[in-house]
Design a protein around this motif. Structure first.
Motif, mmCIF file in Angstrom:
data_model
loop_
_atom_site.group_PDB
_atom_site.id
_atom_site.type_symbol
_atom_site.label_atom_id
_atom_site.label_comp_id
_atom_site.label_asym_id
_atom_site.label_seq_id
_atom_site.Cartn_x
_atom_site.Cartn_y
_atom_site.Cartn_z
ATOM 1 N N LYS A 1 10.698 -52.522 -0.429
ATOM 2 C CA LYS A 1 10.290 -51.121 -0.295
ATOM 3 C C LYS A 1 11.496 -50.192 -0.390
ATOM 4 C CE LYS A 1 6.166 -51.929 2.509
ATOM 5 N NZ LYS A 1 5.421 -51.530 3.737
ATOM 6 N N GLU A 2 11.210 -48.929 -0.635
ATOM 7 C CA GLU A 2 12.274 -47.934 -0.683
ATOM 8 C C GLU A 2 12.725 -47.569 0.735
ATOM 9 O OE1 GLU A 2 11.071 -45.656 -4.854
ATOM 10 O OE2 GLU A 2 11.083 -44.575 -2.952
ATOM 11 N N ARG A 3 13.947 -47.075 0.814
ATOM 12 C CA ARG A 3 14.450 -46.609 2.098
ATOM 13 C C ARG A 3 13.631 -45.405 2.537
ATOM 14 N NH1 ARG A 3 20.854 -46.249 2.861
ATOM 15 N NH2 ARG A 3 20.504 -48.345 2.023
ATOM 16 N N GLU A 4 13.271 -45.370 3.812
ATOM 17 C CA GLU A 4 12.456 -44.264 4.308
ATOM 18 C C GLU A 4 13.066 -43.647 5.557
ATOM 19 O OE1 GLU A 4 8.534 -45.480 5.497
ATOM 20 O OE2 GLU A 4 9.254 -46.806 7.071
ATOM 21 N N PHE A 5 12.760 -42.378 5.716
ATOM 22 C CA PHE A 5 13.235 -41.611 6.857
ATOM 23 C C PHE A 5 12.542 -42.059 8.128
ATOM 24 C CE2 PHE A 5 14.522 -38.080 9.355
ATOM 25 C CZ PHE A 5 13.399 -37.600 10.014
ATOM 26 N N VAL A 6 13.321 -42.081 9.240
ATOM 27 C CA VAL A 6 12.763 -42.417 10.545
ATOM 28 C C VAL A 6 12.882 -41.230 11.500
ATOM 29 C CG1 VAL A 6 12.971 -43.922 12.560
ATOM 30 C CG2 VAL A 6 13.277 -44.870 10.254
ATOM 31 N N ALA A 7 14.119 -40.729 11.681
ATOM 32 C CA ALA A 7 14.336 -39.651 12.646
ATOM 33 C C ALA A 7 15.661 -38.969 12.348
ATOM 34 C CB ALA A 7 14.335 -40.191 14.077
ATOM 35 N N VAL A 8 15.775 -37.723 12.815
ATOM 36 C CA VAL A 8 17.011 -36.968 12.651
ATOM 37 C C VAL A 8 17.246 -36.125 13.893
ATOM 38 C CG1 VAL A 8 15.858 -35.070 11.443
ATOM 39 C CG2 VAL A 8 18.310 -35.406 11.140
ATOM 40 N N ILE A 9 18.530 -35.896 14.196
ATOM 41 C CA ILE A 9 18.891 -35.061 15.337
ATOM 42 C C ILE A 9 19.978 -34.088 14.892
ATOM 43 C CG2 ILE A 9 20.591 -36.739 16.213
ATOM 44 C CD1 ILE A 9 19.634 -35.918 19.070
ATOM 45 N N SER A 10 19.868 -32.849 15.353
ATOM 46 C CA SER A 10 20.840 -31.830 14.995
ATOM 47 C C SER A 10 22.181 -32.109 15.661
ATOM 48 C CB SER A 10 20.331 -30.456 15.425
ATOM 49 O OG SER A 10 20.222 -30.404 16.842
ATOM 50 N N TRP A 11 23.210 -31.395 15.201
ATOM 51 C CA TRP A 11 24.529 -31.717 15.741
ATOM 52 C C TRP A 11 24.658 -31.356 17.231
ATOM 53 C CZ3 TRP A 11 27.710 -28.187 11.959
ATOM 54 C CH2 TRP A 11 27.680 -26.869 12.398
ATOM 55 N N SER A 12 23.853 -30.429 17.703
ATOM 56 C CA SER A 12 23.890 -30.084 19.125
ATOM 57 C C SER A 12 23.011 -31.011 19.961
ATOM 58 C CB SER A 12 23.423 -28.647 19.323
ATOM 59 O OG SER A 12 22.053 -28.539 18.996
ATOM 60 N N GLY A 13 22.115 -31.719 19.297
ATOM 61 C CA GLY A 13 21.175 -32.580 19.996
ATOM 62 C C GLY A 13 19.907 -31.890 20.446
ATOM 63 N N THR A 14 19.803 -30.586 20.194
ATOM 64 C CA THR A 14 18.633 -29.843 20.666
ATOM 65 C C THR A 14 17.457 -29.912 19.707
ATOM 66 O OG1 THR A 14 19.511 -27.821 19.678
ATOM 67 C CG2 THR A 14 20.039 -28.241 21.999
ATOM 68 N N GLY A 15 17.728 -30.299 18.455
ATOM 69 C CA GLY A 15 16.654 -30.376 17.472
ATOM 70 C C GLY A 15 16.447 -31.799 16.999
ATOM 71 N N THR A 16 15.198 -32.256 17.018
ATOM 72 C CA THR A 16 14.858 -33.589 16.535
ATOM 73 C C THR A 16 13.615 -33.507 15.663
ATOM 74 O OG1 THR A 16 13.526 -34.085 18.497
ATOM 75 C CG2 THR A 16 15.827 -34.780 18.536
ATOM 76 N N TYR A 17 13.488 -34.500 14.793
ATOM 77 C CA TYR A 17 12.333 -34.559 13.903
ATOM 78 C C TYR A 17 12.083 -36.017 13.576
ATOM 79 C CZ TYR A 17 9.386 -33.764 9.794
ATOM 80 O OH TYR A 17 8.356 -33.768 8.892
ATOM 81 N N TYR A 18 10.780 -36.390 13.534
ATOM 82 C CA TYR A 18 10.431 -37.800 13.362
ATOM 83 C C TYR A 18 9.442 -37.987 12.215
ATOM 84 C CZ TYR A 18 12.372 -38.285 18.054
ATOM 85 O OH TYR A 18 13.204 -38.272 19.144
ATOM 86 N N ALA A 19 9.503 -39.165 11.629
ATOM 87 C CA ALA A 19 8.451 -39.559 10.704
ATOM 88 C C ALA A 19 7.162 -39.764 11.489
ATOM 89 C CB ALA A 19 8.844 -40.857 9.997
ATOM 90 N N GLU A 20 6.043 -39.472 10.857
ATOM 91 C CA GLU A 20 4.751 -39.598 11.534
ATOM 92 C C GLU A 20 4.516 -41.018 12.033
ATOM 93 O OE1 GLU A 20 3.728 -35.852 11.886
ATOM 94 O OE2 GLU A 20 2.381 -37.481 12.483
ATOM 95 N N SER A 21 5.019 -41.980 11.307
ATOM 96 C CA SER A 21 4.759 -43.379 11.641
ATOM 97 C C SER A 21 5.436 -43.824 12.937
ATOM 98 C CB SER A 21 5.220 -44.282 10.492
ATOM 99 O OG SER A 21 6.601 -44.112 10.242
ATOM 100 N N VAL A 22 6.436 -43.073 13.399
ATOM 101 C CA VAL A 22 7.164 -43.477 14.610
ATOM 102 C C VAL A 22 7.047 -42.447 15.728
ATOM 103 C CG1 VAL A 22 8.818 -44.726 13.167
ATOM 104 C CG2 VAL A 22 9.406 -42.447 14.020
ATOM 105 N N LYS A 23 6.438 -41.318 15.446
ATOM 106 C CA LYS A 23 6.336 -40.247 16.441
ATOM 107 C C LYS A 23 5.607 -40.746 17.681
ATOM 108 C CE LYS A 23 5.900 -36.296 14.552
ATOM 109 N NZ LYS A 23 5.336 -35.107 13.864
ATOM 110 N N GLY A 24 6.194 -40.462 18.840
ATOM 111 C CA GLY A 24 5.604 -40.897 20.092
ATOM 112 C C GLY A 24 6.058 -42.277 20.538
ATOM 113 N N ARG A 25 6.685 -43.021 19.631
ATOM 114 C CA ARG A 25 7.172 -44.370 19.982
ATOM 115 C C ARG A 25 8.700 -44.452 19.956
ATOM 116 N NH1 ARG A 25 6.164 -48.523 16.675
ATOM 117 N NH2 ARG A 25 6.038 -47.240 14.782
ATOM 118 N N PHE A 26 9.320 -43.711 19.060
ATOM 119 C CA PHE A 26 10.777 -43.742 18.912
ATOM 120 C C PHE A 26 11.378 -42.439 19.433
ATOM 121 C CE2 PHE A 26 11.134 -46.757 14.960
ATOM 122 C CZ PHE A 26 10.327 -47.678 15.615
#
Length: 124
Positions: free
Chosen positions: A43-68
Motif C-alpha cells: 500500500k501507499e504511505r498514508e497520513f496518521v497524525a500531525v502536531i503543530s510546532w507549539s503542540g497546541t494544534g493536532t489533526y488525525y486521519a479518520e481511521s485513527v481518530k479517538g484511538r491515537f
C-alpha cells in the motif's frame, strides 16, 4: 539536516496499546511541525497524525481518530504517538517526519525529513 529516530514498535494483540517515540537531532526542533505516517505492505504511505510546532494544534486521519494521540515534548526534542485499541489493519511501518512549518500537513510532500520507520504488527 534533521535526523529522526523512531522506536517503540512491536507485536501486540488486537485491542492492545503501543507508544511510538521519535527523537530529533535538531536543536530547533520546536520550529518544526511533526507528523506520523504509516505504510502497510503493498500500500501507499498514508497520513496518521500531525502536531503543530507549539503542540497546541493536532489533526488525525479518520481511521485513527479517538484511538491515537500525538504529543510532543520540545524540551526533549521528542514526538510521541500513543496508540490504543489497536486493530490488525493498523499493522504497518510507522514513520515520523518533520516539516519546517507551523501547523504541518496531511500530505507527505510537505515534510523534508523522515525517520527510518518502526514496525507495528497487530495480531487478531
Amino acid at each position: 539536516q534533521v535526523q529522526l529516530v523512531e522506536s517503540g514498535g512491536g507485536l501486540v494483540q488486537a485491542g492492545g496499546s503501543l507508544r511510538l517515540t521519535c527523537v530529533a537531532s535538531e536543536r530547533t526542533f520546536s520550529r518544526y511541525a511533526m507528523g506520523w505516517f504509516r505504510q502497510a505492505p503493498g500500500k501507499e504511505r498514508e497520513f496518521v497524525a500531525v502536531i503543530s510546532w507549539s503542540g497546541t494544534g493536532t489533526y488525525y486521519a479518520e481511521s485513527v481518530k479517538g484511538r491515537f494521540t500525538i504529543s510532543r515534548d520540545n524540551g526533549k526534542n521528542t514526538v510521541y504517538l500513543q496508540m490504543n485499541s489497536l486493530k490488525p489493519e493498523d499493522t504497518a511501518v510507522y514513520y515520523c517526519a518533520a516539516a519546517r512549518d507551523y501547523s504541518g500537513s496531511a500530505y507527505s510532500t510537505a515534510y523534508s525529513y523522515w525517520g527510518q520507520g518502526t514496525q507495528v504488527t497487530v495480531s487478531s
